[in-house]
Write a protein that holds these residues in place. Structure first.
Motif, PDB file in Angstrom:
ATOM      1  N   VAL A   1      97.375  -0.145  86.973  1.00 35.02           N
ATOM      2  CA  VAL A   1      98.274  -0.467  85.864  1.00 35.02           C
ATOM      3  C   VAL A   1      99.476  -1.206  86.409  1.00 35.02           C
ATOM      4  O   VAL A   1     100.142  -0.740  87.342  1.00 35.02           O
ATOM      5  CB  VAL A   1      98.708   0.818  85.146  1.00 35.02           C
ATOM      6  CG1 VAL A   1      99.694   0.498  84.028  1.00 35.02           C
ATOM      7  CG2 VAL A   1      97.500   1.532  84.587  1.00 35.02           C
ATOM      8  N   ARG A   2      99.726  -2.365  85.845  1.00 38.72           N
ATOM      9  CA  ARG A   2     100.869  -3.167  86.303  1.00 38.72           C
ATOM     10  C   ARG A   2     102.173  -2.643  85.706  1.00 38.72           C
ATOM     11  O   ARG A   2     102.177  -2.080  84.635  1.00 38.72           O
ATOM     12  CB  ARG A   2     100.667  -4.629  85.903  1.00 38.72           C
ATOM     13  CG  ARG A   2      99.583  -5.319  86.687  1.00 38.72           C
ATOM     14  CD  ARG A   2      99.296  -6.663  86.116  1.00 38.72           C
ATOM     15  NE  ARG A   2      98.429  -7.466  86.981  1.00 38.72           N
ATOM     16  CZ  ARG A   2      97.856  -8.609  86.608  1.00 38.72           C
ATOM     17  NH1 ARG A   2      98.033  -9.066  85.397  1.00 38.72           N
ATOM     18  NH2 ARG A   2      97.084  -9.286  87.433  1.00 38.72           N
TER      19      ARG A   2
ATOM     20  N   ALA B   1     103.680  -8.968  78.251  1.00 36.13           N
ATOM     21  CA  ALA B   1     104.203  -8.338  79.456  1.00 36.13           C
ATOM     22  C   ALA B   1     104.140  -9.299  80.638  1.00 36.13           C
ATOM     23  O   ALA B   1     103.355 -10.249  80.661  1.00 36.13           O
ATOM     24  CB  ALA B   1     103.408  -7.074  79.772  1.00 36.13           C
ATOM     25  N   VAL B   2     104.981  -9.010  81.604  1.00 32.95           N
ATOM     26  CA  VAL B   2     104.969  -9.799  82.836  1.00 32.95           C
ATOM     27  C   VAL B   2     103.766  -9.347  83.667  1.00 32.95           C
ATOM     28  O   VAL B   2     103.607  -8.160  83.941  1.00 32.95           O
ATOM     29  CB  VAL B   2     106.272  -9.583  83.619  1.00 32.95           C
ATOM     30  CG1 VAL B   2     106.247 -10.372  84.922  1.00 32.95           C
ATOM     31  CG2 VAL B   2     107.452  -9.988  82.767  1.00 32.95           C
ATOM     32  N   PRO B   3     102.904 -10.270  84.076  1.00 30.95           N
ATOM     33  CA  PRO B   3     101.659  -9.873  84.754  1.00 30.95           C
ATOM     34  C   PRO B   3     101.863  -9.554  86.223  1.00 30.95           C
ATOM     35  O   PRO B   3     101.329 -10.239  87.102  1.00 30.95           O
ATOM     36  CB  PRO B   3     100.758 -11.091  84.548  1.00 30.95           C
ATOM     37  CG  PRO B   3     101.695 -12.223  84.456  1.00 30.95           C
ATOM     38  CD  PRO B   3     102.937 -11.714  83.793  1.00 30.95           C
ATOM     39  N   GLU B   4     102.614  -8.551  86.517  1.00 28.66           N
ATOM     40  CA  GLU B   4     102.788  -8.113  87.896  1.00 28.66           C
ATOM     41  C   GLU B   4     103.080  -6.623  87.893  1.00 28.66           C
ATOM     42  O   GLU B   4     103.597  -6.080  86.926  1.00 28.66           O
ATOM     43  CB  GLU B   4     103.925  -8.862  88.588  1.00 28.66           C
ATOM     44  CG  GLU B   4     105.266  -8.668  87.915  1.00 28.66           C
ATOM     45  CD  GLU B   4     106.359  -9.451  88.607  1.00 28.66           C
ATOM     46  OE1 GLU B   4     106.030 -10.222  89.504  1.00 28.66           O
ATOM     47  OE2 GLU B   4     107.522  -9.281  88.226  1.00 28.66           O
ATOM     48  N   ILE B   5     102.719  -6.000  88.983  1.00 26.37           N
ATOM     49  CA  ILE B   5     102.946  -4.560  89.091  1.00 26.37           C
ATOM     50  C   ILE B   5     104.444  -4.299  89.194  1.00 26.37           C
ATOM     51  O   ILE B   5     105.140  -4.957  89.967  1.00 26.37           O
ATOM     52  CB  ILE B   5     102.202  -3.996  90.304  1.00 26.37           C
ATOM     53  CG1 ILE B   5     100.696  -4.053  90.050  1.00 26.37           C
ATOM     54  CG2 ILE B   5     102.633  -2.569  90.589  1.00 26.37           C
ATOM     55  CD1 ILE B   5      99.867  -3.476  91.159  1.00 26.37           C
TER      56      ILE B   5
ATOM     57  N   PRO C   1     103.401  -4.966  75.450  1.00 22.48           N
ATOM     58  CA  PRO C   1     102.278  -5.226  76.358  1.00 22.48           C
ATOM     59  C   PRO C   1     101.587  -6.558  76.093  1.00 22.48           C
ATOM     60  O   PRO C   1     100.900  -7.072  76.977  1.00 22.48           O
ATOM     61  CB  PRO C   1     101.343  -4.032  76.105  1.00 22.48           C
ATOM     62  CG  PRO C   1     101.752  -3.474  74.799  1.00 22.48           C
ATOM     63  CD  PRO C   1     103.199  -3.770  74.641  1.00 22.48           C
TER      64      PRO C   1
ATOM     65  N   LEU D   1      98.849   1.157  76.177  1.00 20.70           N
ATOM     66  CA  LEU D   1      98.073   0.094  76.801  1.00 20.70           C
ATOM     67  C   LEU D   1      96.652   0.244  76.288  1.00 20.70           C
ATOM     68  O   LEU D   1      95.997   1.258  76.551  1.00 20.70           O
ATOM     69  CB  LEU D   1      98.134   0.249  78.318  1.00 20.70           C
ATOM     70  CG  LEU D   1      97.836  -0.972  79.165  1.00 20.70           C
ATOM     71  CD1 LEU D   1      98.739  -2.112  78.781  1.00 20.70           C
ATOM     72  CD2 LEU D   1      98.019  -0.625  80.624  1.00 20.70           C
TER      73      LEU D   1
ATOM     74  N   ARG E   1     106.486   0.598  79.578  1.00 22.61           N
ATOM     75  CA  ARG E   1     107.149  -0.056  80.707  1.00 22.61           C
ATOM     76  C   ARG E   1     108.461  -0.644  80.222  1.00 22.61           C
ATOM     77  O   ARG E   1     108.509  -1.280  79.169  1.00 22.61           O
ATOM     78  CB  ARG E   1     106.251  -1.153  81.289  1.00 22.61           C
ATOM     79  CG  ARG E   1     106.699  -1.598  82.656  1.00 22.61           C
ATOM     80  CD  ARG E   1     105.658  -2.456  83.308  1.00 22.61           C
ATOM     81  NE  ARG E   1     105.676  -3.819  82.793  1.00 22.61           N
ATOM     82  CZ  ARG E   1     105.018  -4.823  83.374  1.00 22.61           C
ATOM     83  NH1 ARG E   1     104.297  -4.606  84.448  1.00 22.61           N
ATOM     84  NH2 ARG E   1     105.057  -6.031  82.863  1.00 22.61           N
TER      85      ARG E   1
ATOM     86  N   THR F   1      96.840  -7.842  79.996  1.00 24.92           N
ATOM     87  CA  THR F   1      97.753  -8.332  81.035  1.00 24.92           C
ATOM     88  C   THR F   1      98.120  -7.259  82.048  1.00 24.92           C
ATOM     89  O   THR F   1      98.183  -7.516  83.243  1.00 24.92           O
ATOM     90  CB  THR F   1      99.033  -8.866  80.369  1.00 24.92           C
ATOM     91  OG1 THR F   1      98.664  -9.836  79.396  1.00 24.92           O
ATOM     92  CG2 THR F   1      99.947  -9.492  81.393  1.00 24.92           C
ATOM     93  N   ARG F   2      98.352  -6.064  81.584  1.00 21.83           N
ATOM     94  CA  ARG F   2      98.864  -5.033  82.476  1.00 21.83           C
ATOM     95  C   ARG F   2      97.772  -4.268  83.202  1.00 21.83           C
ATOM     96  O   ARG F   2      98.037  -3.242  83.820  1.00 21.83           O
ATOM     97  CB  ARG F   2      99.753  -4.075  81.683  1.00 21.83           C
ATOM     98  CG  ARG F   2     101.098  -4.689  81.295  1.00 21.83           C
ATOM     99  CD  ARG F   2     101.985  -3.664  80.669  1.00 21.83           C
ATOM    100  NE  ARG F   2     102.166  -2.525  81.545  1.00 21.83           N
ATOM    101  CZ  ARG F   2     102.639  -1.353  81.134  1.00 21.83           C
ATOM    102  NH1 ARG F   2     102.962  -1.191  79.868  1.00 21.83           N
ATOM    103  NH2 ARG F   2     102.778  -0.357  81.982  1.00 21.83           N
TER     104      ARG F   2
ATOM    105  N   GLU G   1     108.950  -2.945  76.910  1.00 24.12           N
ATOM    106  CA  GLU G   1     108.239  -4.214  76.989  1.00 24.12           C
ATOM    107  C   GLU G   1     107.016  -4.218  76.071  1.00 24.12           C
ATOM    108  O   GLU G   1     106.275  -3.229  75.995  1.00 24.12           O
ATOM    109  CB  GLU G   1     107.794  -4.448  78.434  1.00 24.12           C
ATOM    110  CG  GLU G   1     107.335  -5.854  78.714  1.00 24.12           C
ATOM    111  CD  GLU G   1     106.985  -6.025  80.170  1.00 24.12           C
ATOM    112  OE1 GLU G   1     106.517  -5.055  80.772  1.00 24.12           O
ATOM    113  OE2 GLU G   1     107.177  -7.133  80.693  1.00 24.12           O
TER     114      GLU G   1
END
Lengths: 401, 259
Positions: A400-401, B178-182, B175, A105, A156, A349-350, B173
């Motif tokens: 961090v998402r 990425a899906v913008p959610e925790i 970055p 990231l 992730r 984004t994250r 994934e």
């Protein structure tokens, strides 16, 4: 005089000892230079978790395997044993440098296109992850400086799920039927065998074959046309009066020269020759003739300020949900103060900015707006100019998402 | 009569013209036009037999041969996972059931693990397979801290117990997309694809596929001689350091076993 000669001898002995010591040290360094170790860890895996043997677990055949490692072990025991046996090949250090940018990231820097500021005080070219500082010098120059990039190891994983029908009551676990679009009729793929294990055998080897035998032909080539001499004369006539004894007789001055040359040769063959100055004799000195290969002129405008921006994080890796504290430090390393200092951090984004986590020692105006990465664009503007040598540090937290 | 003949002539000419037009439109399309676009894997699919995709990865670049990729398998609350001992054909040689199965798996090998304590299905056992098809490249000392996370949910088991098969392709994934959610247990929902799509190709569009999980209702054969085939030859695996003691305990001797 005697004292001076004794001192001279002592100096000579010390100098000679140092010289020999240096020479022997160089030799020993060359001989005992440690070979690249290893290996096993660096070669076998990108990461270096070195677990002791008793933590490995394989009840069936007591073979040792480590999580995150290949089959070769990295502990000192195995290294010494294997190096003695010559089993583990030397490592390739380039393998250690492998990484995948998708597992990191990143935040900071200025990824293209370059950030520019328009006349309406807005920025263009701000990509996610960008962090820049904008300022104006006393002479009115507007500058934009990008920060360094901070990378966090934060992989992730997500998944894609497919539900399909399966045969009931049979042993097949595969789908019962699937209609696929038009594709290849048949592809020969190496299907796995019943038992899949590690195989150390060579699957394929290219062997370069050399010569088995060579027969050399040494016979002379027959000469057909042998030409004979037309005229034969006595070429030894000029050497009639020259005897072998005359050739080796030396005159007196020649003996001195030969002796001098012999001493010079002995001196020349010494490995180390120490020359000293004795009573006013000058030691030979080496005069090095140097010249300038290049000359670079850095032309800084006097009175202009320059900002240096650096970004840092309090950790190098983060899981989803972890909180990371970022810091942005700007410092005026120029010769004059700067005005209209604006710092912009476009979060990726994250990264999710945590409200009210901002800490700043200077008087700044802060705002945050949504950006194209579905995160926030953070903006700080210093209300006062930044003098020479002054610095400002901003800290904020992100989850961090 | 002549008008009828003329009309028939015109009609026939029109039909011929339509036929030519139709022929022209058909010949303008290629079979490849109907294939999916984008970065797909034309030779390998998630529906390939277990082990095919991973074995193909071993022939690729990078230090993947012999690497034990850390993998962590999680499920709904209460679900227990266990793994057969490596190289041990003993049917009772399973590790202690745990809510989080952590192990280092060889790339290309197929591991069949044991799932019990499924909510709403007491006594039901499942034997899914996991196939690691790629590895991660973590910095030093972070391999076991960041394993490949496989999150199974109730929907997986409910679908399987209804007689269907679930194929999950785990991917790293990107970055940038990425899906913008925790990400947590609730938000980590899989991307559903239809039966006619290749989940491996879909996962390849959103990141880098690293593992394939196949969940069916296959149970171990009654004949012990067939067990090595069922467990894909008991491939070697490596435990995590902090779980080696607990996982080395035998399934039958575990005092925490509920059954």
């Amino acid at each position: 005089m005697r004292t001076s000669s004794i001192q001279l001898l002592s100096i000579l002995s010390v100098a000679f000892t140092m010289l020999l010591g240096c020479a022997s040290q160089n030799i020993s360094l060359k001989e005992q230079r440690p070979t690249p170790r290893v290996a096993a860890v660096n070669v076998n895996a990108v990461e270096q978790n070195s677990f002791p043997h008793d933590m490995a677990f394989s009840p069936a055949n007591e073979s040792i395997h480590l999580v995150g490692h290949r089959t070769h072990c990295a502990c000192s025991h195995c290294q010494s044993a294997s190096s003695a046996a010559g089993v583990i090949p030397p490592a390739d250090p380039s393998l250690v440098q492998m990484y995948d940018s998708q597992e990191f990231l990143r935040d900071g820097g200025d990824s293209g296109p370059a950030v520019v500021r328009l006349s309406d005080q807005t920025f263009r070219g701000l990509q996610p992850e960008d962090t820049i500082v904008h300022y104006k010098t006393e002479t009115g120059h507007a500058e934009i400086q990008a920060s360094n990039q901070v990378a966090l190891y934060a992989p992730r994983f997500r998944s894609v799920r497919q539900v399909s029908g399966s045969l009931a009551g049979g042993r097949a676990v595969g789908p019962a039927q699937m209609d696929r679009p038009i594709g290849t009729v048949k592809v020969d793929q190496p299907l796995p065998g019943l038992v899949m294990r590690d195989s150390l055998e060579l699957g394929h080897a290219d062997v370069a074959r050399g010569l088995d035998a060579m027969r050399e032909r040494e016979r002379t080539v027959p000469v057909e046309a042998v030409q004979q001499l037309n005229v034969a004369s006595n070429v030894m006539a000029a050497l009639v009066n020259l005897t072998a004894q005359q050739a080796y007789d030396l005159q007196g001055e020649q003996k001195a020269l030969v002796h001098q040359f012999a001493n010079a040769a002995v001196t020349y063959q010494l490995d180390e020759c120490l020359e000293v100055a004795i009573q006013g004799f000058r030691t030979p000195s080496l005069v090095r003739d140097q010249r300038v290969d290049g000359f670079t002129v850095y032309d800084f405008d006097q009175g202009n300020g320059r900002l240096q921006i650096s970004k840092f994080a309090d950790r190098e890796d983060a899981r989803p949900g972890d909180v990371v504290t970022f810091g942005i430090r700007i410092e005026n390393v120029g010769d004059g103060e700067v005005n209209e200092v604006v710092i912009v951090d476009n979060l990726t984004t994250r990264l999710e900015y945590i409200e009210n986590s901002l800490e700043c020692e200077a008087d700044v105006e802060f705002e945050s707006v949504d950006n194209q990465a579905q995160s926030l664009r953070l903006r700080w503007e210093l209300r006062e100019p930044l003098g020479v040598g002054e610095s400002v540090t901003i800290q904020f937290k992100c989850s961090v998402r | 009569m002549s008008q009828i003949t003329t009309l028939r002539t015109h009609l026939a000419a029109g039909l011929i013209a339509l036929a030519f037009l139709g022929e022209g439109s058909v010949s303008g399309s290629e079979p490849a036009d109907f294939l999916p676009r984008g970065s797909t894997r034309p030779l390998f699919k998630a529906s390939d037999p277990p082990g095919v995709v991973g074995q193909a990865r071993l022939m690729g670049r990078g230090p993947v041969v012999g690497y034990y990729q850390p993998v962590a398998i999680n499920g709904p609350e209460g679900v227990r996972f266990s793994l057969p001992h490596a190289g041990n054909p003993n049917p009772s040689g399973m590790t202690a059931p745990a809510e989080r199965l952590e192990a280092g798996f060889l790339i290309g090998a197929v591991y069949r693990f044991h799932v019990t304590h499924i909510p709403g299905a007491i006594g039901v056992e499942l034997f899914p397979t996991v196939e690691v098809i790629d590895r991660t490249y973590p910095p030093q000392h972070l391999a076991t801290r960041y394993p490949i996370e496989i999150q199974l949910d109730d929907e997986d088991f409910r679908t399987v117990l209804n007689g269907q098969m679930v194929t999950r392709v785990i991917y790293l994934e990107d970055p940038q997309t990425a899906v913008p959610e925790i990400q947590n247990r609730k938000t980590n929902v899989p991307l559903e694809v239809s039966e006619f799509q290749d989940p491996l190709a879909v996962a390849d569009e959103y990141g880098r596929p690293v593992a394939i999980v196949r969940i069916g209702s296959l149970i171990p054969p009654s004949q012990p001689a067939l067990l090595p085939e069922f467990y894909f030859g008991y491939p070697q695996w490596a435990p995590f350091p902090h779980t080696s003691a607990s996982q080395s305990a035998n399934h039958d001797n575990d005092p925490n076993e509920l059954e």
